[in-house]
Design a protein around this motif. Structure first.
Motif, mmCIF file in Angstrom:
data_model
loop_
_atom_site.group_PDB
_atom_site.id
_atom_site.type_symbol
_atom_site.label_atom_id
_atom_site.label_comp_id
_atom_site.label_asym_id
_atom_site.label_seq_id
_atom_site.Cartn_x
_atom_site.Cartn_y
_atom_site.Cartn_z
ATOM 1 N N CYS A 1 0.850 -1.198 0.000
ATOM 2 C CA CYS A 1 0.000 0.000 0.000
ATOM 3 C C CYS A 1 0.881 1.242 0.000
ATOM 4 C CB CYS A 1 -0.910 0.023 1.227
ATOM 5 S SG CYS A 1 -2.044 1.442 1.278
ATOM 6 N N GLY A 2 0.735 2.079 -1.026
ATOM 7 C CA GLY A 2 1.465 3.336 -1.094
ATOM 8 C C GLY A 2 0.724 4.423 -0.348
ATOM 9 N N VAL A 3 1.471 5.237 0.400
ATOM 10 C CA VAL A 3 0.867 6.380 1.092
ATOM 11 C C VAL A 3 0.430 7.396 0.041
ATOM 12 C CG1 VAL A 3 1.288 8.277 2.708
ATOM 13 C CG2 VAL A 3 2.276 6.009 3.147
ATOM 14 N N PRO A 4 -0.844 7.826 0.091
ATOM 15 C CA PRO A 4 -1.289 8.825 -0.899
ATOM 16 C C PRO A 4 -0.520 10.127 -0.723
ATOM 17 C CG PRO A 4 -3.149 7.863 0.315
ATOM 18 C CD PRO A 4 -1.905 7.439 1.023
ATOM 19 N N LEU A 5 -0.082 10.780 -1.765
ATOM 20 C CA LEU A 5 -0.322 10.464 -3.155
ATOM 21 C C LEU A 5 0.989 10.102 -3.861
ATOM 22 C CD1 LEU A 5 -2.456 10.532 -5.478
ATOM 23 C CD2 LEU A 5 -1.928 12.948 -5.726
ATOM 24 N N THR A 6 2.077 10.742 -3.417
ATOM 25 C CA THR A 6 3.349 10.625 -4.142
ATOM 26 C C THR A 6 3.899 9.208 -4.171
ATOM 27 O OG1 THR A 6 3.839 12.879 -3.420
ATOM 28 C CG2 THR A 6 5.644 11.640 -4.380
ATOM 29 N N ALA A 7 3.647 8.427 -3.124
ATOM 30 C CA ALA A 7 4.241 7.087 -3.046
ATOM 31 C C ALA A 7 3.501 6.052 -3.877
ATOM 32 C CB ALA A 7 4.295 6.636 -1.588
ATOM 33 N N ILE A 8 2.300 6.359 -4.340
ATOM 34 C CA ILE A 8 1.510 5.362 -5.070
ATOM 35 C C ILE A 8 2.214 4.860 -6.338
ATOM 36 C CG2 ILE A 8 -0.628 4.996 -6.368
ATOM 37 C CD1 ILE A 8 -2.083 6.546 -4.198
ATOM 38 N N PRO A 9 2.844 5.723 -7.158
ATOM 39 C CA PRO A 9 3.554 5.199 -8.338
ATOM 40 C C PRO A 9 4.648 4.198 -7.978
ATOM 41 C CG PRO A 9 3.227 7.561 -8.552
ATOM 42 C CD PRO A 9 2.838 7.205 -7.149
ATOM 43 N N PHE A 10 5.367 4.434 -6.883
ATOM 44 C CA PHE A 10 6.416 3.501 -6.458
ATOM 45 C C PHE A 10 5.789 2.165 -6.049
ATOM 46 C CE2 PHE A 10 8.023 7.769 -5.568
ATOM 47 C CZ PHE A 10 9.217 7.746 -6.267
ATOM 48 N N ALA A 11 4.675 2.237 -5.331
ATOM 49 C CA ALA A 11 3.983 1.026 -4.900
ATOM 50 C C ALA A 11 3.475 0.232 -6.099
ATOM 51 C CB ALA A 11 2.824 1.383 -3.971
ATOM 52 N N VAL A 12 2.975 0.929 -7.118
ATOM 53 C CA VAL A 12 2.468 0.261 -8.318
ATOM 54 C C VAL A 12 3.592 -0.507 -9.015
ATOM 55 C CG1 VAL A 12 1.549 0.621 -10.637
ATOM 56 C CG2 VAL A 12 0.541 1.836 -8.703
ATOM 57 N N VAL A 13 4.744 0.130 -9.194
ATOM 58 C CA VAL A 13 5.870 -0.540 -9.868
ATOM 59 C C VAL A 13 6.322 -1.753 -9.061
ATOM 60 C CG1 VAL A 13 8.254 -0.300 -10.650
ATOM 61 C CG2 VAL A 13 6.640 1.573 -11.010
ATOM 62 N N MET A 14 6.429 -1.594 -7.742
ATOM 63 C CA MET A 14 6.847 -2.710 -6.891
ATOM 64 C C MET A 14 5.838 -3.854 -6.964
ATOM 65 S SD MET A 14 8.176 -0.415 -3.661
ATOM 66 C CE MET A 14 8.639 -1.755 -2.570
ATOM 67 N N SER A 15 4.565 -3.512 -7.012
ATOM 68 C CA SER A 15 3.505 -4.515 -7.102
ATOM 69 C C SER A 15 3.567 -5.267 -8.428
ATOM 70 C CB SER A 15 2.138 -3.844 -6.943
ATOM 71 O OG SER A 15 1.085 -4.720 -7.266
ATOM 72 N N VAL A 16 3.627 -4.542 -9.527
ATOM 73 C CA VAL A 16 3.598 -5.151 -10.855
ATOM 74 C C VAL A 16 4.867 -5.967 -11.122
ATOM 75 C CG1 VAL A 16 3.590 -4.666 -13.329
ATOM 76 C CG2 VAL A 16 2.036 -3.420 -11.811
ATOM 77 N N ASP A 17 6.023 -5.400 -10.775
ATOM 78 C CA ASP A 17 7.290 -6.094 -11.040
ATOM 79 C C ASP A 17 7.434 -7.385 -10.247
ATOM 80 O OD1 ASP A 17 8.085 -4.239 -12.868
ATOM 81 O OD2 ASP A 17 9.663 -3.334 -11.642
ATOM 82 N N ASN A 18 6.804 -7.438 -9.069
ATOM 83 C CA ASN A 18 7.021 -8.584 -8.184
ATOM 84 C C ASN A 18 5.757 -9.402 -7.914
ATOM 85 O OD1 ASN A 18 9.954 -8.002 -7.331
ATOM 86 N ND2 ASN A 18 8.918 -6.047 -7.018
ATOM 87 N N ASN A 19 4.690 -9.062 -8.652
ATOM 88 C CA ASN A 19 3.435 -9.822 -8.575
ATOM 89 C C ASN A 19 2.877 -9.901 -7.157
ATOM 90 O OD1 ASN A 19 1.354 -11.207 -9.910
ATOM 91 N ND2 ASN A 19 2.229 -13.194 -9.388
ATOM 92 N N ILE A 20 2.935 -8.783 -6.446
ATOM 93 C CA ILE A 20 2.360 -8.674 -5.106
ATOM 94 C C ILE A 20 1.141 -7.768 -5.201
ATOM 95 C CG2 ILE A 20 2.727 -7.994 -2.703
ATOM 96 C CD1 ILE A 20 4.502 -10.278 -3.478
ATOM 97 N N PRO A 21 -0.040 -8.210 -4.791
ATOM 98 C CA PRO A 21 -1.241 -7.376 -4.906
ATOM 99 C C PRO A 21 -1.138 -6.076 -4.112
ATOM 100 C CG PRO A 21 -1.818 -9.655 -4.394
ATOM 101 C CD PRO A 21 -0.341 -9.542 -4.224
ATOM 102 N N MET A 22 -1.842 -5.071 -4.598
ATOM 103 C CA MET A 22 -1.901 -3.771 -3.940
ATOM 104 C C MET A 22 -3.268 -3.537 -3.313
ATOM 105 S SD MET A 22 -0.248 -0.665 -6.151
ATOM 106 C CE MET A 22 -1.070 0.539 -5.097
#
Length: 210
Positions: A68-89
């Protein structure tokens, strides 16, 4: 794609204006001699991915079910980490919806699952704790947070005192050292920034998490 090293990342962040050595008024009203604005990173996909991969490398040995990325700036980092490593967000809304499902936390989850919280910059840790409290309100568990920059101003201590262990890619001391190596700041400017960080740290505190 080449993954940048820590020092290369500092160079790139300064180059795009995400690290500013100038007096800027913060949300608190304080006048800061250094400003880190990672919102600019979304305009540089390769840089975003390099930063996200380094953040992941700091926590890949931990056990967690969701990100879970802290809104708002951290969400893009969380998305990349989620997609690259197949961990749900899951995503935290700034406030619950007043219509439809009226959810505060969006995504598929079950009570008892562990969540890795992702943040770009930590000062007091208050933004992270707001997210932690929201996640806990729906039965999720939070033990760790992945941070890109730790400003070294009590945030680490505040979070640890509230049961959240922090792992960061960079500390403010790393950034200042690199800026000095590159001749961007001199020792006097570094000392002025460090003095300001120490003085403003005494103002920083957050309420314990219930």
């Amino acid at each position: 794609m080449k993954i940048l090293t820590q020092t290369e990342l500092i160079d790139e962040l300064y180059k795009i204006g995400a690290i500013k050595i100038e007096d800027i008024i913060l949300k608190s009203g304080d006048l800061s001699p250094i400003y880190i604005d990672l919102r600019l990173v979304v305009g540089h996909p390769d840089l975003l991915r390099s930063m996200s991969k380094l953040m992941w490398s700091m926590v890949q040995d931990l056990e967690f079910d969701l990100i879970c990325g802290v809104p708002l700036t951290a969400i893009p980092f969380a998305v990349v980490m989620s997609v690259d490593n197949n961990i749900p967000m899951v995503m935290r809304r700034s406030s619950p919806k007043t219509y439809g499902t009226k959810k505060l936390i969006e995504g598929k989850f079950q009570a008892g699952q562990k969540v890795l919280v992702v943040e770009d910059v930590i000062t007091s840790g208050s933004s992270i704790m707001e997210t932690v409290q929201s996640l806990k309100s729906v039965g999720l568990e939070i033990e760790h947070a992945s941070i890109f920059v730790d400003r070294g101003q009590k945030g680490f201590e505040n979070l640890e005192n509230n049961g959240v262990k922090v792992r960061s890619v960079l500390k403010m001391s790393d950034i200042l050292a690199r800026l000095m190596d590159n001749g961007i700041i001199k020792s006097e400017e570094k000392a002025r920034i460090q003095k300001w960080l120490r003085e403003t740290e005494s103002k920083i505190d957050i309420e314990p998490c219930s």
